[in-house]
Design a protein around this motif. Sequence first.
Motif, PDB file in Angstrom:
ATOM      1  N   ARG A 195       0.839  -1.209   0.000  1.00  0.00           N
ATOM      2  CA  ARG A 195       0.000   0.000   0.000  1.00  0.00           C
ATOM      3  C   ARG A 195       0.869   1.253   0.000  1.00  0.00           C
ATOM      4  O   ARG A 195       0.525   2.251  -0.642  1.00  0.00           O
ATOM      5  CB  ARG A 195      -0.989  -0.020   1.177  1.00  0.00           C
ATOM      6  CG  ARG A 195      -0.413   0.238   2.532  1.00  0.00           C
ATOM      7  CD  ARG A 195      -1.498   0.369   3.595  1.00  0.00           C
ATOM      8  NE  ARG A 195      -2.205  -0.869   3.809  1.00  0.00           N
ATOM      9  CZ  ARG A 195      -1.835  -1.808   4.679  1.00  0.00           C
ATOM     10  NH1 ARG A 195      -0.733  -1.646   5.397  1.00  0.00           N
ATOM     11  NH2 ARG A 195      -2.533  -2.902   4.835  1.00  0.00           N
ATOM     12  N   GLN A 196       2.011   1.209   0.690  1.00  0.00           N
ATOM     13  CA  GLN A 196       2.910   2.365   0.668  1.00  0.00           C
ATOM     14  C   GLN A 196       3.523   2.548  -0.716  1.00  0.00           C
ATOM     15  O   GLN A 196       3.656   3.678  -1.197  1.00  0.00           O
ATOM     16  CB  GLN A 196       4.011   2.193   1.717  1.00  0.00           C
ATOM     17  CG  GLN A 196       3.540   2.374   3.150  1.00  0.00           C
ATOM     18  CD  GLN A 196       4.620   2.027   4.146  1.00  0.00           C
ATOM     19  OE1 GLN A 196       5.308   1.010   4.015  1.00  0.00           O
ATOM     20  NE2 GLN A 196       4.777   2.855   5.158  1.00  0.00           N
TER      21      GLN A 196
ATOM     22  N   PHE B 276      -8.532   5.963  -0.515  1.00  0.00           N
ATOM     23  CA  PHE B 276      -7.087   5.798  -0.700  1.00  0.00           C
ATOM     24  C   PHE B 276      -6.294   6.302   0.494  1.00  0.00           C
ATOM     25  O   PHE B 276      -5.142   5.906   0.692  1.00  0.00           O
ATOM     26  CB  PHE B 276      -6.621   6.494  -1.987  1.00  0.00           C
ATOM     27  CG  PHE B 276      -6.213   7.943  -1.831  1.00  0.00           C
ATOM     28  CD1 PHE B 276      -4.867   8.299  -1.785  1.00  0.00           C
ATOM     29  CD2 PHE B 276      -7.164   8.956  -1.747  1.00  0.00           C
ATOM     30  CE1 PHE B 276      -4.484   9.632  -1.651  1.00  0.00           C
ATOM     31  CE2 PHE B 276      -6.798  10.280  -1.628  1.00  0.00           C
ATOM     32  CZ  PHE B 276      -5.448  10.628  -1.572  1.00  0.00           C
ATOM     33  N   CYS B 277      -6.888   7.184   1.317  1.00  0.00           N
ATOM     34  CA  CYS B 277      -6.156   7.775   2.429  1.00  0.00           C
ATOM     35  C   CYS B 277      -7.119   8.140   3.552  1.00  0.00           C
ATOM     36  O   CYS B 277      -8.173   8.729   3.294  1.00  0.00           O
ATOM     37  CB  CYS B 277      -5.402   9.026   1.969  1.00  0.00           C
ATOM     38  SG  CYS B 277      -4.513   9.902   3.274  1.00  0.00           S
TER      39      CYS B 277
ATOM     40  N   ARG C 114      -8.022  -1.065   8.516  1.00  0.00           N
ATOM     41  CA  ARG C 114      -7.453  -2.261   7.887  1.00  0.00           C
ATOM     42  C   ARG C 114      -8.552  -3.279   7.549  1.00  0.00           C
ATOM     43  O   ARG C 114      -8.458  -4.004   6.549  1.00  0.00           O
ATOM     44  CB  ARG C 114      -6.419  -2.900   8.818  1.00  0.00           C
ATOM     45  CG  ARG C 114      -5.188  -2.035   9.090  1.00  0.00           C
ATOM     46  CD  ARG C 114      -4.338  -1.863   7.852  1.00  0.00           C
ATOM     47  NE  ARG C 114      -3.049  -1.272   8.163  1.00  0.00           N
ATOM     48  CZ  ARG C 114      -2.591  -0.137   7.669  1.00  0.00           C
ATOM     49  NH1 ARG C 114      -3.333   0.550   6.811  1.00  0.00           N
ATOM     50  NH2 ARG C 114      -1.398   0.323   7.981  1.00  0.00           N
TER      51      ARG C 114
ATOM     52  N   ASP D  22      -6.489  -1.275   1.576  1.00  0.00           N
ATOM     53  CA  ASP D  22      -5.531  -0.638   0.677  1.00  0.00           C
ATOM     54  C   ASP D  22      -5.306   0.839   1.009  1.00  0.00           C
ATOM     55  O   ASP D  22      -4.459   1.490   0.390  1.00  0.00           O
ATOM     56  CB  ASP D  22      -5.998  -0.758  -0.776  1.00  0.00           C
ATOM     57  CG  ASP D  22      -6.032  -2.199  -1.259  1.00  0.00           C
ATOM     58  OD1 ASP D  22      -5.199  -2.996  -0.768  1.00  0.00           O
ATOM     59  OD2 ASP D  22      -6.880  -2.526  -2.096  1.00  0.00           O
TER      60      ASP D  22
ATOM     61  N   CYS E 221      -3.936   4.078   2.790  1.00  0.00           N
ATOM     62  CA  CYS E 221      -2.804   4.486   3.616  1.00  0.00           C
ATOM     63  C   CYS E 221      -3.309   5.403   4.723  1.00  0.00           C
ATOM     64  O   CYS E 221      -4.218   6.209   4.517  1.00  0.00           O
ATOM     65  CB  CYS E 221      -1.742   5.207   2.778  1.00  0.00           C
ATOM     66  SG  CYS E 221      -0.452   4.103   2.161  1.00  0.00           S
TER      67      CYS E 221
ATOM     68  N   ASP F 270       1.513   4.450   8.148  1.00  0.00           N
ATOM     69  CA  ASP F 270       1.928   4.393   6.741  1.00  0.00           C
ATOM     70  C   ASP F 270       2.658   5.652   6.284  1.00  0.00           C
ATOM     71  O   ASP F 270       3.657   5.560   5.572  1.00  0.00           O
ATOM     72  CB  ASP F 270       0.701   4.168   5.846  1.00  0.00           C
ATOM     73  CG  ASP F 270      -0.006   2.863   6.144  1.00  0.00           C
ATOM     74  OD1 ASP F 270       0.685   1.837   6.283  1.00  0.00           O
ATOM     75  OD2 ASP F 270      -1.251   2.860   6.244  1.00  0.00           O
TER      76      ASP F 270
END
Length: 448
Positions: A18-19, A162-163, A191, A196, A198, A206
């Motif tokens: 993911r990072q 995504f974040c 999680r 996926d 971050c 992350d």
Amino acid sequence: MTEQTYWKNAAQVRPSARQMAFMARPFYAFVHFSPNTYTGLEWGDGTEDPAIFNPTELDCDQWVAAIKSAGMDGMVLTAKHHDGFCLWPSRYTEHSVKNSPWRGGRGDVVREAAEACRRGGIRFGFYLSPWDRNSPLYGTDAYNDYYKAQLTELLTEYGDIFCVWFDGACGEGPNGKRQVYDFAGYIDLIRRYQPDACIFHDAGPDIRWVGNESGTARQAEWMVVPAELCRHARAQTGGALAPGGLPGIYNTWPDLGSREIAQYASGLTFCPAETDMSIRPGWFYHPEEEPHPLQRLMRTYVTSVGGSCTFNLNIPPMPNGRFDPRDVQRLQELGDALRSAFGTPIAPMAPVERTRLSDTQCIYRVELPEEKQVRYVTLEEDIANGQRVERFLLREAGNDSPFAVLFHGTTIGSCRICDLGGPRTLRALEVVILAARDDAQGLKIILT
């Protein structure tokens, strides 16, 4: 453990999948929008009347178009700021858009933003302030359950995320108490529902804060840092090289990850930094403010994205729900400047020859088919295998005179943009790795 073994282990600390995906798209937008937009404050106190929130011309497609024009491909929306006001009709509070006149109380900014991002082909994320100056539960154990309930709404009802962006703000609530946040529980929820995504927070897991809100990156930015700094991230090594520990370590230290600091770490973890700033002085919209000059934004991009950070640039909507035309114009100018500077590599298939000098030193040589004007040299380590380079220089090939050196640098990491200070006529270039924690193989070199 020998010193050589310690640093070789440090060179093996690696990012998660993911990072890796997050760092491959390092430029994205923040959008600060709340009752502060109408009161002129930066931090609301939670007593605001929901009726003041009324973005009668809200146009999230306009946001997305402006964001894309600058070359950004993600948006992080302030779903809830410190005032506790929710931009979605949360089932767990009355302090939200459901008690606003906007859309007759049936509006949902989070949904409109998420759907606009999907239509525009960019990623969507959110910021949910842990500090809530409105909730009477804040400062009690019950608040963590309340917060997790709101977090679950956002994680499960708005598509792919995504974040998820947290900060460390922890002031008093309406009852005068402070909260002990259950970040471990928050992370577990993310999680579970958005594996996926971050997570940004001062302490990882992350992505971490660079240490300021002015867009200033370090000269040497290590993505591999002491576990004491990022306590929510997984340590990939163990055992300090030197006794003493790292009391008081924080993101504002100027040399995080350096040998001088990392030798005292109980373990090392992979947690790169995010540089965040606003396009104008305030995080929320203030009509008297102007966007920063293009030169400052361009410089911030070069030193942040080009310094192994991600870059989160805030654009605050006006009270009517649209971006200010001045900001829209500046975003377009920034995108044009970035495309001009980096959009067309020079001789992208130019041969690269590598000469190994020792276990930790080597020279990369790039041959061009003819003399070319070069302004930027972008270097990328094979970061999937760890961050290794500690010092390097660029020089005209075949000339070891100090006067032939074009650039001195420290770390490289996922991306290092080397600004040569103006166009330089080159036929061949050498990247000399002067010091590394292990063999610096797989370096990518891009000339523009």
